[in-house]
Design a protein around this motif. Structure first.
Motif, PDB file in Angstrom:
ATOM      1  N   PHE A  57     120.012  10.335 -38.245  1.00  0.00           N
ATOM      2  CA  PHE A  57     121.274   9.684 -38.598  1.00  0.00           C
ATOM      3  C   PHE A  57     121.060   8.487 -39.519  1.00  0.00           C
ATOM      4  CE2 PHE A  57     124.837   6.790 -37.810  1.00  0.00           C
ATOM      5  CZ  PHE A  57     125.911   7.631 -38.035  1.00  0.00           C
ATOM      6  N   VAL A  58     120.108   7.613 -39.189  1.00  0.00           N
ATOM      7  CA  VAL A  58     119.930   6.403 -39.998  1.00  0.00           C
ATOM      8  C   VAL A  58     119.296   6.711 -41.354  1.00  0.00           C
ATOM      9  CG1 VAL A  58     119.958   4.864 -38.006  1.00  0.00           C
ATOM     10  CG2 VAL A  58     117.757   5.691 -38.862  1.00  0.00           C
ATOM     11  N   ILE A  59     118.556   7.800 -41.455  1.00  0.00           N
ATOM     12  CA  ILE A  59     118.066   8.235 -42.769  1.00  0.00           C
ATOM     13  C   ILE A  59     119.255   8.623 -43.635  1.00  0.00           C
ATOM     14  CG2 ILE A  59     116.844  10.071 -44.001  1.00  0.00           C
ATOM     15  CD1 ILE A  59     114.744  10.016 -41.720  1.00  0.00           C
ATOM     16  N   LYS A  60     120.200   9.365 -43.059  1.00  0.00           N
ATOM     17  CA  LYS A  60     121.381   9.817 -43.812  1.00  0.00           C
ATOM     18  C   LYS A  60     122.248   8.654 -44.281  1.00  0.00           C
ATOM     19  CE  LYS A  60     121.628  14.360 -41.728  1.00  0.00           C
ATOM     20  NZ  LYS A  60     122.190  15.171 -40.647  1.00  0.00           N
ATOM     21  N   ILE A  61     122.375   7.613 -43.454  1.00  0.00           N
ATOM     22  CA  ILE A  61     123.216   6.481 -43.849  1.00  0.00           C
ATOM     23  C   ILE A  61     122.415   5.403 -44.580  1.00  0.00           C
ATOM     24  CG2 ILE A  61     124.896   6.896 -42.012  1.00  0.00           C
ATOM     25  CD1 ILE A  61     123.703   4.371 -40.599  1.00  0.00           C
ATOM     26  N   SER A  77     116.881   0.269 -39.363  1.00  0.00           N
ATOM     27  CA  SER A  77     116.884   1.184 -38.226  1.00  0.00           C
ATOM     28  C   SER A  77     115.862   2.299 -38.400  1.00  0.00           C
ATOM     29  CB  SER A  77     118.283   1.775 -38.023  1.00  0.00           C
ATOM     30  OG  SER A  77     119.170   0.761 -37.583  1.00  0.00           O
ATOM     31  N   VAL A  78     115.614   2.726 -39.636  1.00  0.00           N
ATOM     32  CA  VAL A  78     114.557   3.710 -39.887  1.00  0.00           C
ATOM     33  C   VAL A  78     113.220   3.139 -39.422  1.00  0.00           C
ATOM     34  CG1 VAL A  78     113.221   4.908 -41.668  1.00  0.00           C
ATOM     35  CG2 VAL A  78     115.715   4.919 -41.778  1.00  0.00           C
ATOM     36  N   LEU A  79     112.954   1.903 -39.806  1.00  0.00           N
ATOM     37  CA  LEU A  79     111.693   1.264 -39.405  1.00  0.00           C
ATOM     38  C   LEU A  79     111.606   1.101 -37.892  1.00  0.00           C
ATOM     39  CD1 LEU A  79     111.348  -1.429 -42.209  1.00  0.00           C
ATOM     40  CD2 LEU A  79     110.051   0.696 -41.963  1.00  0.00           C
ATOM     41  N   GLU A  80     112.725   0.783 -37.251  1.00  0.00           N
ATOM     42  CA  GLU A  80     112.739   0.647 -35.791  1.00  0.00           C
ATOM     43  C   GLU A  80     112.430   1.981 -35.120  1.00  0.00           C
ATOM     44  OE1 GLU A  80     113.043  -1.325 -32.140  1.00  0.00           O
ATOM     45  OE2 GLU A  80     112.845  -2.112 -34.169  1.00  0.00           O
ATOM     46  N   CYS A  81     113.005   3.061 -35.635  1.00  0.00           N
ATOM     47  CA  CYS A  81     112.736   4.405 -35.084  1.00  0.00           C
ATOM     48  C   CYS A  81     111.257   4.755 -35.235  1.00  0.00           C
ATOM     49  CB  CYS A  81     113.577   5.458 -35.797  1.00  0.00           C
ATOM     50  SG  CYS A  81     115.314   5.430 -35.368  1.00  0.00           S
ATOM     51  N   ILE A 137     109.201   2.727 -32.692  1.00  0.00           N
ATOM     52  CA  ILE A 137     109.337   3.224 -31.315  1.00  0.00           C
ATOM     53  C   ILE A 137     108.633   4.567 -31.158  1.00  0.00           C
ATOM     54  CG2 ILE A 137     110.987   4.021 -29.576  1.00  0.00           C
ATOM     55  CD1 ILE A 137     110.885   0.971 -29.937  1.00  0.00           C
ATOM     56  N   PHE A 138     108.822   5.477 -32.125  1.00  0.00           N
ATOM     57  CA  PHE A 138     108.168   6.787 -32.017  1.00  0.00           C
ATOM     58  C   PHE A 138     106.656   6.613 -31.954  1.00  0.00           C
ATOM     59  CE2 PHE A 138     106.313  10.778 -33.106  1.00  0.00           C
ATOM     60  CZ  PHE A 138     107.150  11.715 -32.514  1.00  0.00           C
ATOM     61  N   GLU A 139     106.120   5.797 -32.829  1.00  0.00           N
ATOM     62  CA  GLU A 139     104.662   5.610 -32.856  1.00  0.00           C
ATOM     63  C   GLU A 139     104.153   4.947 -31.575  1.00  0.00           C
ATOM     64  OE1 GLU A 139     102.630   7.001 -34.882  1.00  0.00           O
ATOM     65  OE2 GLU A 139     104.153   7.730 -36.270  1.00  0.00           O
ATOM     66  N   MET A 156     110.935  14.753 -40.839  1.00  0.00           N
ATOM     67  CA  MET A 156     111.903  13.725 -41.234  1.00  0.00           C
ATOM     68  C   MET A 156     111.246  12.613 -42.029  1.00  0.00           C
ATOM     69  SD  MET A 156     114.721  13.236 -38.268  1.00  0.00           S
ATOM     70  CE  MET A 156     113.820  13.672 -36.803  1.00  0.00           C
ATOM     71  N   ILE A 157     110.038  12.236 -41.644  1.00  0.00           N
ATOM     72  CA  ILE A 157     109.355  11.134 -42.322  1.00  0.00           C
ATOM     73  C   ILE A 157     109.050  11.509 -43.768  1.00  0.00           C
ATOM     74  CG2 ILE A 157     107.170   9.842 -42.368  1.00  0.00           C
ATOM     75  CD1 ILE A 157     109.276   8.832 -40.365  1.00  0.00           C
ATOM     76  N   ARG A 158     108.819  12.770 -44.027  1.00  0.00           N
ATOM     77  CA  ARG A 158     108.583  13.223 -45.409  1.00  0.00           C
ATOM     78  C   ARG A 158     109.789  12.959 -46.297  1.00  0.00           C
ATOM     79  NH1 ARG A 158     106.014  18.933 -43.915  1.00  0.00           N
ATOM     80  NH2 ARG A 158     103.959  18.212 -43.274  1.00  0.00           N
ATOM     81  N   GLU A 159     110.997  12.967 -45.698  1.00  0.00           N
ATOM     82  CA  GLU A 159     112.217  12.750 -46.469  1.00  0.00           C
ATOM     83  C   GLU A 159     112.424  11.299 -46.871  1.00  0.00           C
ATOM     84  OE1 GLU A 159     115.492  14.179 -44.147  1.00  0.00           O
ATOM     85  OE2 GLU A 159     114.563  16.154 -43.832  1.00  0.00           O
TER      86      GLU A 159
END
Length: 112
Positions: free
Chosen positions: A73-77, A82-86, A89-91, A108-111
């Protein structure tokens, strides 16, 4: 969500009671419609916060699902914070992710 995550507060009963409210919807106030950008940012923050909460409480399937949905979602917007926060957290919890979640994350990260 911020307080629950920061101070390790168990809010499972609250989340269960309000589960049906955690969907994206336009917001409005007495003075009119709230901006789409603000609504999008708040929804992205909610997904990341919920995902973080469940990961910290060892509900890894639900947590990764929310983090990955939030990342999508945050990639799309185009919300870079928020991308960095995701990603952070994932890592942090990567060792608990199933292979399917890791592959979805990688795609997703490739995008970005």
């Amino acid at each position: 969500m911020n307080a629950a995550n920061r101070f390790d507060i168990n809010i499972d009963s609250v989340l269960e009671a309000y589960d049906s409210y955690f969907i994206y919807q336009e917001q409005s106030s007495r003075i009119g419609k709230i901006s789409e950008q603000y609504t999008n940012d708040q929804y992205g923050t909610l997904l990341v916060g919920l995902g973080t909460y469940y990961l910290k409480h060892q509900d890894y399937n639900r947590g990764f699902e929310l983090i990955l949905n939030g990342l999508d979602f945050v990639i799309k917007i185009k919300n870079k914070d928020s991308v960095l926060e995701c990603i952070k957290i994932f890592e942090e919890f990567r060792c608990f992710a199933v292979e399917e979640a890791k592959l979805r994350y990688k795609k997703m990260i490739r995008e970005v």
